[in-house]
Design a protein around this motif. Sequence first.
Motif, PDB file in Angstrom:
ATOM      1  N   ARG A   1       0.944  -1.047  -0.034  1.00  0.00           N
ATOM      2  CA  ARG A   1      -0.023   0.094   0.125  1.00  0.00           C
ATOM      3  C   ARG A   1       0.753   1.295   0.172  1.00  0.00           C
ATOM      4  NH1 ARG A   1      -5.177  -0.425   3.448  1.00  0.00           N
ATOM      5  NH2 ARG A   1      -3.668  -1.225   4.883  1.00  0.00           N
TER       6      ARG A   1
ATOM      7  N   SER B   1       0.976  -7.119  -1.982  1.00  0.00           N
ATOM      8  CA  SER B   1       0.219  -7.346  -0.550  1.00  0.00           C
ATOM      9  C   SER B   1      -1.367  -7.195  -0.904  1.00  0.00           C
ATOM     10  CB  SER B   1       0.532  -6.499   0.567  1.00  0.00           C
ATOM     11  OG  SER B   1       0.054  -5.066   0.108  1.00  0.00           O
TER      12      SER B   1
ATOM     13  N   GLN C   1      -1.234 -11.888  -5.723  1.00  0.00           N
ATOM     14  CA  GLN C   1      -1.256 -11.632  -4.172  1.00  0.00           C
ATOM     15  C   GLN C   1      -0.655 -12.789  -3.275  1.00  0.00           C
ATOM     16  OE1 GLN C   1      -5.256 -10.947  -2.424  1.00  0.00           O
ATOM     17  NE2 GLN C   1      -4.598 -11.898  -0.579  1.00  0.00           N
ATOM     18  N   VAL C   2       0.267 -12.087  -2.598  1.00  0.00           N
ATOM     19  CA  VAL C   2       1.072 -12.902  -1.498  1.00  0.00           C
ATOM     20  C   VAL C   2       0.512 -12.904  -0.033  1.00  0.00           C
ATOM     21  CG1 VAL C   2       3.285 -13.278  -0.190  1.00  0.00           C
ATOM     22  CG2 VAL C   2       3.153 -12.568  -2.687  1.00  0.00           C
TER      23      VAL C   2
ATOM     24  N   SER D   1      -4.372 -15.347   2.217  1.00  0.00           N
ATOM     25  CA  SER D   1      -5.563 -15.672   1.278  1.00  0.00           C
ATOM     26  C   SER D   1      -5.031 -15.598  -0.235  1.00  0.00           C
ATOM     27  CB  SER D   1      -6.727 -14.780   1.650  1.00  0.00           C
ATOM     28  OG  SER D   1      -6.230 -13.538   1.762  1.00  0.00           O
TER      29      SER D   1
ATOM     30  N   SER E   1       4.011  -3.367   5.169  1.00  0.00           N
ATOM     31  CA  SER E   1       4.357  -3.257   6.324  1.00  0.00           C
ATOM     32  C   SER E   1       4.722  -4.759   7.085  1.00  0.00           C
ATOM     33  CB  SER E   1       3.216  -2.714   7.209  1.00  0.00           C
ATOM     34  OG  SER E   1       2.078  -3.670   7.180  1.00  0.00           O
TER      35      SER E   1
ATOM     36  N   GLU F   1      -0.649 -11.572   8.071  1.00  0.00           N
ATOM     37  CA  GLU F   1      -1.284 -12.466   7.164  1.00  0.00           C
ATOM     38  C   GLU F   1      -0.369 -12.423   5.772  1.00  0.00           C
ATOM     39  OE1 GLU F   1      -2.755 -10.013   8.847  1.00  0.00           O
ATOM     40  OE2 GLU F   1      -4.536 -10.811   9.696  1.00  0.00           O
ATOM     41  N   HIS F   2       0.463 -11.027   5.724  1.00  0.00           N
ATOM     42  CA  HIS F   2       1.456 -11.207   4.525  1.00  0.00           C
ATOM     43  C   HIS F   2       2.743 -12.099   4.995  1.00  0.00           C
ATOM     44  CE1 HIS F   2       2.986  -9.466   0.947  1.00  0.00           C
ATOM     45  NE2 HIS F   2       4.164  -9.574   1.690  1.00  0.00           N
TER      46      HIS F   2
ATOM     47  N   ASN G   1      11.011   0.195   3.600  1.00  0.00           N
ATOM     48  CA  ASN G   1       9.738   0.767   4.047  1.00  0.00           C
ATOM     49  C   ASN G   1      10.456   2.040   5.100  1.00  0.00           C
ATOM     50  OD1 ASN G   1       7.510   1.133   6.135  1.00  0.00           O
ATOM     51  ND2 ASN G   1       6.891  -0.720   5.463  1.00  0.00           N
TER      52      ASN G   1
HETATM   53  C1  LIG Z   1      -8.357 -13.076   6.990  1.00  0.00           C
HETATM   54  C2  LIG Z   1      -7.449 -12.246   6.397  1.00  0.00           C
HETATM   55  C3  LIG Z   1      -6.575 -12.683   5.279  1.00  0.00           C
HETATM   56  C4  LIG Z   1      -5.675 -11.756   4.852  1.00  0.00           C
HETATM   57  N1  LIG Z   1      -4.752 -12.051   3.510  1.00  0.00           N
HETATM   58  C5  LIG Z   1      -3.753 -11.446   3.403  1.00  0.00           C
HETATM   59  C6  LIG Z   1      -2.813 -11.785   2.221  1.00  0.00           C
HETATM   60  O1  LIG Z   1      -3.128 -12.912   1.666  1.00  0.00           O
HETATM   61  N2  LIG Z   1      -2.031 -10.982   2.067  1.00  0.00           N
HETATM   62  C7  LIG Z   1      -1.833  -9.841   2.647  1.00  0.00           C
HETATM   63  O2  LIG Z   1      -0.707  -9.068   2.173  1.00  0.00           O
HETATM   64  N3  LIG Z   1      -2.435  -9.347   3.541  1.00  0.00           N
HETATM   65  C8  LIG Z   1      -3.526  -9.876   3.919  1.00  0.00           C
HETATM   66  N4  LIG Z   1      -4.421  -9.507   4.783  1.00  0.00           N
HETATM   67  C9  LIG Z   1      -4.274  -7.841   5.319  1.00  0.00           C
HETATM   68  C10 LIG Z   1      -3.430  -7.689   6.111  1.00  0.00           C
HETATM   69  O3  LIG Z   1      -3.703  -7.942   7.687  1.00  0.00           O
HETATM   70  C11 LIG Z   1      -2.887  -6.176   6.066  1.00  0.00           C
HETATM   71  O4  LIG Z   1      -3.828  -5.223   6.163  1.00  0.00           O
HETATM   72  C12 LIG Z   1      -1.969  -6.156   4.886  1.00  0.00           C
HETATM   73  O5  LIG Z   1      -1.077  -7.240   4.578  1.00  0.00           O
HETATM   74  C13 LIG Z   1      -1.256  -4.880   4.621  1.00  0.00           C
HETATM   75  O6  LIG Z   1      -0.714  -4.565   3.598  1.00  0.00           O
HETATM   76  P1  LIG Z   1       0.487  -3.561   3.412  1.00  0.00           P
HETATM   77  O7  LIG Z   1       1.694  -4.077   4.007  1.00  0.00           O
HETATM   78  O8  LIG Z   1       0.822  -3.179   1.956  1.00  0.00           O
HETATM   79  O9  LIG Z   1      -0.483  -2.110   3.736  1.00  0.00           O
HETATM   80  P2  LIG Z   1       0.241  -1.255   5.120  1.00  0.00           P
HETATM   81  O10 LIG Z   1       0.042  -2.247   6.244  1.00  0.00           O
HETATM   82  O11 LIG Z   1      -0.957  -0.098   5.061  1.00  0.00           O
HETATM   83  O12 LIG Z   1       1.577  -0.652   4.946  1.00  0.00           O
HETATM   84  C14 LIG Z   1       2.248   0.276   4.116  1.00  0.00           C
HETATM   85  C15 LIG Z   1       3.545   0.340   4.413  1.00  0.00           C
HETATM   86  O13 LIG Z   1       4.068   0.995   3.436  1.00  0.00           O
HETATM   87  C16 LIG Z   1       4.991   1.947   4.062  1.00  0.00           C
HETATM   88  N5  LIG Z   1       5.356   3.206   3.217  1.00  0.00           N
HETATM   89  C17 LIG Z   1       4.519   4.034   3.060  1.00  0.00           C
HETATM   90  N6  LIG Z   1       5.011   4.884   1.910  1.00  0.00           N
HETATM   91  C18 LIG Z   1       6.164   4.520   1.611  1.00  0.00           C
HETATM   92  C19 LIG Z   1       7.127   4.967   0.898  1.00  0.00           C
HETATM   93  N7  LIG Z   1       7.163   6.071   0.044  1.00  0.00           N
HETATM   94  N8  LIG Z   1       8.081   4.269   0.469  1.00  0.00           N
HETATM   95  C20 LIG Z   1       8.384   3.166   1.405  1.00  0.00           C
HETATM   96  N9  LIG Z   1       7.782   2.710   2.291  1.00  0.00           N
HETATM   97  C21 LIG Z   1       6.437   3.143   2.375  1.00  0.00           C
HETATM   98  C22 LIG Z   1       4.536   2.461   5.341  1.00  0.00           C
HETATM   99  O14 LIG Z   1       5.290   2.623   6.401  1.00  0.00           O
HETATM  100  C23 LIG Z   1       3.739   1.077   5.877  1.00  0.00           C
HETATM  101  O15 LIG Z   1       4.385   0.297   6.636  1.00  0.00           O
HETATM  102  C24 LIG Z   1      -5.416 -10.454   5.382  1.00  0.00           C
HETATM  103  C25 LIG Z   1      -6.134  -9.838   6.207  1.00  0.00           C
HETATM  104  C26 LIG Z   1      -7.193 -10.913   7.119  1.00  0.00           C
HETATM  105  C27 LIG Z   1      -7.978 -10.490   8.122  1.00  0.00           C
END
Ligand SMILES: Cc1cc2nc3c(=O)[nH]c(=O)nc-3n(C[C@H](O)[C@H](O)[C@H](O)COP(=O)(O)OP(=O)(O)OC[C@H]3O[C@@H](n4cnc5c(N)ncnc54)[C@H](O)[C@@H]3O)c2cc1C
Lengths: 322, 260
Positions: free
Chosen positions: A213, A238, A252-253, A256, A271, A275-276, A290
Amino acid sequence: MSGPNNGVMVVLEATAGRLSDVSLELISLGKDVANSLGGPLVGVLIGASDVALTAVGCDIVDCYVDFGTIGYSSEMAVTALSARVEAIRPRLLLAPTGTLGLDLCSALSVAFDATLASYVVGLSVDAGRIQATSQLYGGKLLADCDLGDGFAIACVVPGSAVALQLGVGDVEVSNHSLDAIVGSLAIEPGIRHEPEASGVDIVAAELLVSVGRGIGASANLEVVQELADALGVPMSASRPVIDQGWLPKPHQVGKSGKKVKPKVYLSFGISGAPEHLEGMRQSEVIIACNTDPNAPIFKVAHYGTTLDLFDLVPELVELVEG
Amino acid sequence: MNIIVAMRQLADLVEELEVDSSGTDIDREFVKFVSNEWDEAALEEALCLKEAYGGTVTVVGIEEVDFHQTLHAALAKGADRAVELTGDFEGWIPTRQRAAALAWFIRECDFDLVLTGVQAADDLNGQLAGAIGAMLGVAHASVVTNISVEGSEAHITQELGGGVTSVSRARLPLVLGVQSARQAPRYVPISRIRQVMAEATIEKVPVTGESFGNTPQVLRLYAPEASGTATMLEGKPKEVASAIYDVLVAKGVAGSRKGN
Ligand SMILES: Cc1cc2nc3c(=O)[nH]c(=O)nc-3n(C[C@H](O)[C@H](O)[C@H](O)COP(=O)(O)OP(=O)(O)OC[C@H]3O[C@@H](n4cnc5c(N)ncnc54)[C@H](O)[C@@H]3O)c2cc1C
């Protein structure tokens, strides 16, 4: 209703003709607690009974064989497990964090007034009281908590224990039928759909360029795509990137999505939520970019940088393109 | 179709989370709160269902820091009613307590569906959907990614993990924990939210002494030890890129540099 005995009950799942990894982890965790409490370890298996014999470590395995064949229903799972809890009255119930665990744990905790802890990564017994460590806030904080001296439930994060070795041992198996339950369900057993086949195979890739994200917007994906293209590897992501519709589901990694073990997993703006991590922590080398130095991804990464991905990626592209 | 969506605010995970002086909760004073992202998905699915089948969307939650922001945004997006349950709610509220208050309110409503986020990042004490379902005596399911309705029946899609999904036929009413909506949550301009803030009312409903049973007692909240496995690469982007590239080459997943 009598009070709980000293037994531990573990919810087991069979996938592809064997006990799932997390089931073996739960047996290992459950065995330790059962030994401390001096009670039996009882497995409740949802799936084929031939697999029950491999639940070595359990004293008894109660099987709901038809579960595997008639499809999944949350309500059926709750009803079946409630019956086993009622019959056995364990001190502790362990279930895996995932759809089954989420469907079961809260409902059972209300039905039996059990003390429930979620996202559990560790368990111990102290003077007869069960204590749990839970991983909260996407892995940023841990909480040690006391689950008291009554019936407790722990919903355990996959990967929290070392799985007990598979084998065939002395396991007493008893089969139970769901016939009496199936007829009266508000939520009928579902029809299972396997993931769609797709052109991209992130599981086979030796190097993955993975994006989270932190990329901010769909249009920004180009920046990372350019790097993946230069390296000649697929882009993975993610869940939020997929849910936003920025990349299709086969990329997707995670829990799920797909479980990947590339030689190198190069992540940008992810992050490292549990789950990731479930889907990529077994990669040979993890490199994480990050901007948040406290991001949980750094707990599993081998190399990390807190640079902004938008500063770093173009430099990498330049290097790769030579 | 009458849909109730249970929503809440929660500490923004992007922020640095500090533990307060009690050692058992985050420092709520300085942290930024945001809507739980999964509740936003639940709201989106509810709004899509309302658009498809008609009916009403009621958003409800308990009185907590910044919860009005969630309610105002929900009204701006198209929710019909916004309800805040007031009472003795402080600090880190166990899911069982939250569920008891919500179930108490929902029980008196005429509803077909109760939707809420599949989880929240501080759900130490379980997830809401199962608890509300059990308290109401209504069937529930979690990790739901799609809902369609025909008369008094619904088809719900649940993710079972690893890309596998399961589609069940179900009788209404239902309580569902939503993982993702059929589309990304809609955007609503700040100007529209401002307008709602000026015009709309939030109904306040006092909740008194709902008993909620056993919950875990937090002994200690802390940041995990930096396990120190990661070698942090310091320097300018060019230098860090070069160090990363060296790792790729060493692992045999990228060609060696031109000129080498
Ligand atoms: C039942 C269930 C199943 C799930 N299955 C999965 C799954 O299969 N895969 C999965 O990934 N998630 C899954 N999730 C979701 C999981 O809980 C997290 O919400 C998700 O992994 C977060 O994705 P993220 O790290 O991309 O986003 P965020 O947690 O929002 O992290 C974004 C990160 O980017 C960093 N960032 C921001 N801007 C910059 C920049 N310019 N340069 C560098 N870093 C930056 C931030 O510091 C932050 O740490 C599941 C959840 C549930 C409840």
